[in-house]
Design a protein around this motif. Structure first.
Motif, PDB file in Angstrom:
ATOM      1  N   ALA A   9       0.758  -1.265  -0.120  1.00 19.51           N
ATOM      2  CA  ALA A   9       0.179   0.100   0.091  1.00 19.51           C
ATOM      3  C   ALA A   9       0.735   1.250   0.001  1.00 19.51           C
ATOM      4  O   ALA A   9       0.594   2.390  -0.515  1.00 19.51           O
ATOM      5  CB  ALA A   9      -1.010   0.054   1.114  1.00 19.51           C
ATOM      6  N   LEU A  10       1.964   1.140   0.705  1.00 17.01           N
ATOM      7  CA  LEU A  10       2.743   2.374   0.866  1.00 17.01           C
ATOM      8  C   LEU A  10       3.552   2.558  -0.357  1.00 17.01           C
ATOM      9  O   LEU A  10       3.713   3.806  -1.082  1.00 17.01           O
ATOM     10  CB  LEU A  10       3.828   2.209   1.652  1.00 17.01           C
ATOM     11  CG  LEU A  10       5.056   3.406   1.933  1.00 17.01           C
ATOM     12  CD1 LEU A  10       4.280   4.751   2.206  1.00 17.01           C
ATOM     13  CD2 LEU A  10       5.935   3.196   3.123  1.00 17.01           C
ATOM     14  N   ALA A  39       1.122   3.998  -2.820  1.00 17.73           N
ATOM     15  CA  ALA A  39       0.783   5.245  -2.539  1.00 17.73           C
ATOM     16  C   ALA A  39       1.603   6.238  -3.076  1.00 17.73           C
ATOM     17  O   ALA A  39       1.330   7.248  -3.588  1.00 17.73           O
ATOM     18  CB  ALA A  39       0.520   5.453  -1.204  1.00 17.73           C
ATOM     19  N   GLY A  51      -1.844   4.897   2.765  1.00 12.79           N
ATOM     20  CA  GLY A  51      -1.094   3.580   2.478  1.00 12.79           C
ATOM     21  C   GLY A  51      -0.256   3.216   3.927  1.00 12.79           C
ATOM     22  O   GLY A  51      -0.099   2.209   4.232  1.00 12.79           O
ATOM     23  N   SER A 107      -2.755   1.767   6.495  1.00  8.98           N
ATOM     24  CA  SER A 107      -3.325   0.510   5.688  1.00  8.98           C
ATOM     25  C   SER A 107      -2.402  -0.569   6.472  1.00  8.98           C
ATOM     26  O   SER A 107      -2.616  -1.714   6.769  1.00  8.98           O
ATOM     27  CB  SER A 107      -3.527   0.146   4.410  1.00  8.98           C
ATOM     28  OG  SER A 107      -3.949  -0.873   4.195  1.00  8.98           O
ATOM     29  N   ARG A 146      -8.087  -2.583   4.377  1.00  8.69           N
ATOM     30  CA  ARG A 146      -8.164  -2.145   2.781  1.00  8.69           C
ATOM     31  C   ARG A 146      -9.518  -1.555   2.543  1.00  8.69           C
ATOM     32  O   ARG A 146      -9.745  -0.474   2.092  1.00  8.69           O
ATOM     33  CB  ARG A 146      -8.001  -3.533   2.040  1.00  8.69           C
ATOM     34  CG  ARG A 146      -6.803  -4.169   2.446  1.00  8.69           C
ATOM     35  CD  ARG A 146      -5.606  -3.437   2.101  1.00  8.69           C
ATOM     36  NE  ARG A 146      -4.270  -4.282   2.061  1.00  8.69           N
ATOM     37  CZ  ARG A 146      -3.189  -4.154   2.131  1.00  8.69           C
ATOM     38  NH1 ARG A 146      -2.803  -3.086   2.527  1.00  8.69           N
ATOM     39  NH2 ARG A 146      -2.094  -5.152   1.836  1.00  8.69           N
ATOM     40  N   THR A 199      -5.019   2.759  -4.468  1.00  8.29           N
ATOM     41  CA  THR A 199      -3.860   2.363  -3.802  1.00  8.29           C
ATOM     42  C   THR A 199      -4.141   1.319  -2.832  1.00  8.29           C
ATOM     43  O   THR A 199      -4.056   0.134  -2.967  1.00  8.29           O
ATOM     44  CB  THR A 199      -3.235   3.289  -3.245  1.00  8.29           C
ATOM     45  OG1 THR A 199      -2.902   4.428  -4.308  1.00  8.29           O
ATOM     46  CG2 THR A 199      -2.008   3.111  -2.524  1.00  8.29           C
ATOM     47  N   VAL A 200      -5.041   1.581  -1.700  1.00 14.55           N
ATOM     48  CA  VAL A 200      -5.272   0.775  -0.634  1.00 14.55           C
ATOM     49  C   VAL A 200      -6.250  -0.508  -1.273  1.00 14.55           C
ATOM     50  O   VAL A 200      -6.141  -1.394  -0.830  1.00 14.55           O
ATOM     51  CB  VAL A 200      -5.996   1.740   0.633  1.00 14.55           C
ATOM     52  CG1 VAL A 200      -6.535   0.679   1.610  1.00 14.55           C
ATOM     53  CG2 VAL A 200      -5.047   2.816   0.892  1.00 14.55           C
TER      54      VAL A 200
END
Length: 449
Positions: free
Chosen positions: A147-148, A151, A292, A295, A309, A352-353
């Protein structure tokens, strides 16, 4: 329980070392995605000049804005199917080359038909970009870092317009709107040269040989083996599609109508609009990366992937929809501008997430095609929203009334699709279902054998 174990049960999987090469890849893809959105923003920033030079009304400009998405769904499905058979370095390079070729015809004075065709072709060739970059990242990073990484790359959707707004506005006001596409083409050519010169040094694998790739590719779902059609029939597919549709309602209006709304609807000068437009994009970068990080931390602390998510994404989208309904009803002023910024700063969280949630149950070999189909669905928002808002503005007694009515309706739709998507997308449950289907198909094949 560790994140990989939590997501994969008792399945033993190889873990990806996140080294400098992986983060270097993130930087290159960030620039790639930045260009992907800078050229989208160019038409919105030049809306006044385009409408004046070609004598277009609001409905016609809305049609021009939506034309970008007419073949977007087709390209998302067809091109992702083609690109999955090509190494990532060539896939990204070929896509950038087609973007340049699509923009070249409008770098000089031309007709409305040529401009319309250029936008249609650009939309077709840009459609697989998101699926491509997410597939690359999700194969290079473990679940708690996906997620990061996603992101950071997806922040290009904000960095592009953020950098483009003041720069392209100055170029447009100094020369004309064609000059903005000359600048974008030149930067794209420079990126392509750098990419092709250094791409062979990057950690790429051919998707078609992924099953035989090096062990440092992180595929926690390699034990899932179901027909692709079963993935498209799942609740989670339609959940992610709904979340993405909700987010893209915001994205498409931000790049096409936000500058015109600030100028016509709120009465700001073109110079002031060039300064105001970057604000939502700047805030979006902070929100996107924060989402991100949140999450990933939720997963590490033991929260379910549905919370980390699905619910997280739906919550952000609900906030955006409510803010959009509020600014549509507020009088012009600082409070309304705060609501505008808040409403238009959330969109990329869904891409993204939400997409990271899909990777929690998708085998690596099926991600690109799956993401391509999601893009095909959510691109309908880009086709409908700009045209619909243009028609509403054209039919209203004043532009201000038209914008208020249009954005209020869109705010309601964002909330509806956000709630539906948050309820349907359940990564952990989907993984369990797919594992059961895999065992069923294996048993049936054993009986036939």
């Amino acid at each position: 329980m560790s994140v990989p174990a939590m997501l994969t049960g008792n399945t033993k999987v190889a873990k990806t070392p996140t080294n400098s090469k992986s983060w270097g890849l993130v930087v290159l893809l960030l620039i790639f995605f930045t260009m992907n959105f800078a050229d989208k923003a160019a038409v919105g920033l030049a809306s006044e000049q385009i409408r004046e030079s070609m004598n277009l009304n609001a409905a016609q400009y809305g049609m021009l804005s939506s034309a970008f998405f007419w073949l977007f769904a087709v390209g998302a499905v067809v091109l992702t199917a083609v690109l999955k058979r090509i190494s990532y370095n060539w896939a990204a390079g070929i896509l950038m080359l087609t973007w340049i070729m699509s923009m070249l015809p409008i770098t000089v004075p031309t007709t409305f038909g040529v401009l319309l065709t250029s936008r249609i072709l650009l939309g077709f060739f840009e459609s697989p970009a998101h699926a491509l970059v997410q597939s690359i990242l999700h194969e290079r990073f473990p679940p708690e870092k996906r997620a990061l990484a996603g992101a950071i790359v997806n922040s290009g959707s904000s960095v592009g317009p953020l950098l483009a707004a003041p720069a392209l506005t100055w170029v447009i006001l100094t020369w004309d709107w064609h000059a903005s596409f000359i600048l974008l083409s030149a930067i794209s050519i420079l990126w392509l040269i750098v990419w092709m010169a250094y791409a062979d040094k990057l950690p790429f694998f051919k998707p078609k040989t992924m099953a035989h790739a090096k062990q440092d590719v992180y595929d926690s779902n390699a034990d899932i083996n179901v027909p692709f059609s079963r993935l498209l029939m799942s609740r989670s597919f339609w959940g992610l599609a709904a979340l993405s549709f909700s987010g893209y309602l915001i994205s498409s209006l931000k790049v096409t109508w936000l500058p015109a709304f600030l100028h016509e609807g709120l009465g700001y000068s073109s110079e002031t609009v060039g300064l105001l437009v970057p604000i939502p994009y700047a805030v979006a970068i902070i929100i996107l990366i924060s989402a991100g990080v949140i999450s990933g931390r939720l997963l590490k602390r033991g929260y379910s992937s549905r919370v980390a998510r699905s619910f997280l994404t739906a919550g952000f989208l609900l906030f955006s929809g409510v803010c959009m309904m509020l600014f549509a009803e507020l009088p012009p002023g600082p409070l309304q501008l705060v609501m505008v910024v808040a409403a238009f700063s959330i969109n990329s969280v869904a891409f993204t997430v939400g997409f990271a949630g899909a990777s929690d149950f998708l085998p690596a070999r099926q991600r690109t095609a799956f993401f391509g189909c999601i893009i095909a669905v959510y691109s309908l928002a880009g086709m409908i929203a700009p045209l619909g808002l243009g028609i509403i503005v054209e039919l209203a007694s004043t532009p201000t009334e038209g914008y208020a009515n249009g954005f209020f309706i869109v705010g309601i739709l964002i909330c509806i699709f956000g709630v539906i998507g948050g309820l349907l997308l359940d990564p952990a449950r989907e993984r369990e279902r797919l594992l059961l289907l895999t065992k069923k198909f294996e048993a049936e094949n054993a009986l036939r054998g």
